[in-house]
Design an enzyme around this catalytic site. Structure first.
Site, PDB file in Angstrom:
ATOM      1  N   GLY A  46       8.978  -8.917  -0.239  1.00 16.96           N
ATOM      2  CA  GLY A  46       7.702  -8.819   0.437  1.00 16.96           C
ATOM      3  C   GLY A  46       6.906  -7.673  -0.418  1.00 16.96           C
ATOM      4  CD  GLN A  51       5.144  -2.096  -0.607  1.00 19.34           C
ATOM      5  OE1 GLN A  51       5.009  -3.208  -0.229  1.00 19.34           O
ATOM      6  NE2 GLN A  51       6.287  -1.435  -0.852  1.00 19.34           N
ATOM      7  CB  CYS A  99      10.369   0.385   1.971  1.00 23.30           C
ATOM      8  SG  CYS A  99       8.474   0.338   1.479  1.00 23.30           S
ATOM      9  CG  LEU A 100      10.004  -3.208  -3.243  1.00 20.29           C
ATOM     10  CD1 LEU A 100       9.082  -4.150  -3.821  1.00 20.29           C
ATOM     11  CD2 LEU A 100      11.201  -3.221  -4.104  1.00 20.29           C
ATOM     12  CG  HIS A 141       8.820  -3.730   5.572  1.00 20.04           C
ATOM     13  ND1 HIS A 141       9.717  -2.867   5.404  1.00 20.04           N
ATOM     14  CD2 HIS A 141       8.110  -3.564   4.523  1.00 20.04           C
ATOM     15  CE1 HIS A 141       9.749  -2.057   4.551  1.00 20.04           C
ATOM     16  NE2 HIS A 141       8.739  -2.572   4.041  1.00 20.04           N
ATOM     17  CD  GLU A 142       5.837  -6.389   2.829  1.00 24.07           C
ATOM     18  OE1 GLU A 142       5.127  -5.637   2.494  1.00 24.07           O
ATOM     19  OE2 GLU A 142       7.132  -6.387   2.718  1.00 24.07           O
ATOM     20  CG  HIS A 145       3.818  -1.656   3.560  1.00 20.71           C
ATOM     21  ND1 HIS A 145       3.900  -0.168   3.108  1.00 20.71           N
ATOM     22  CD2 HIS A 145       4.989  -2.059   3.223  1.00 20.71           C
ATOM     23  CE1 HIS A 145       5.130   0.062   2.749  1.00 20.71           C
ATOM     24  NE2 HIS A 145       5.720  -1.276   2.794  1.00 20.71           N
TER      25      HIS A 145
HETATM   26 ZN    ZN Z   1       7.678  -1.607   2.153  1.00 19.42          ZN
END
Ligand code: ZN
Length: 188
Positions: A46, A51, A99-100, A141-142, A145
């Site tokens: 995702g 991000q 998480c990226l 999670h997304e 953000h």
């Molecule tokens: Zn993330």
């Protein structure tokens, strides 16, 4: 299409509530294409617009379920309905998240087992998905953000403290840091 740089925790856009999408134009279409390419290259399941430094309420996802069915798409201006979150510690093997924007790290986090997410796609057609397990975790999670929340902001102890130390040790937690999937090598 372009792979975009992924912001690392500390960049203000990651910690600010993103704005509703109002212009469904070519620029938005290009952003979504770039997000798919960036997510695939990272790789991630995702990716939310903040991000890649864009403070708008949308995210892409790509998830294969246990039967190998791929669920891939974009959800714009989402609304999330949460199922119950059990009041017990997260399982350290099966309920672990990454998480990226906190690259290379993973920590246990309890999430709702079931969610319903609704929103629109690029053509402003309604999208509504009921998800369970990992798929539900991705949406939670997304969605976070878009409200300026990272999963590390939700961790219970001792993980909250450990993650703070790791973020500090990595020199993160300040503006201006990012990485470029496919170019910058990351561990983990
Ligand atoms: Zn993330």
């Amino acid at each position: 299409m372009t792979i975009r740089r992924i912001c690392i925790t500390g960049e203000p856009v990651l910690h600010t509530r993103a704005k509703e999408v109002t212009n469904f134009d070519d620029e938005l279409r290009e952003l979504v294409q770039d997000m798919f390419e960036t997510m695939d290259e990272a790789p991630g399941v995702g990716l939310a617009a903040p991000q890649v430094g864009v403070g708008l309420r949308l995210f892409t996802y790509d998830y294969a379920d246990d039967e190998g069915n791929e669920r891939r798409g974009v959800i714009i201006n989402p609304v999330l309905e949460l199922g119950e979150i059990m009041d017990e510690p997260a399982d350290e093997d099966t309920e672990i998240e990454g998480c990226l924007s906190v690259p290379g790290e993973r920590f246990p986090l309890k999430r709702a087992e079931q969610v319903t997410i609704s929103g629109v796609d690029l053509d402003q057609k309604p999208v509504k998905i009921e998800a369970e397990g990992w798929f539900a975790r991705i949406f939670q999670h997304e969605f976070d953000h878009l409200d300026g929340l990272l999963y590390v902001d939700r961790l219970a102890e001792p993980w909250a403290e450990i993650s703070k130390d790791i973020i500090e040790d990595n020199g993160w937690g300040k503006p201006g840091l990012s990485w470029l999937p496919g170019y910058d090598k990351l561990e983990g």
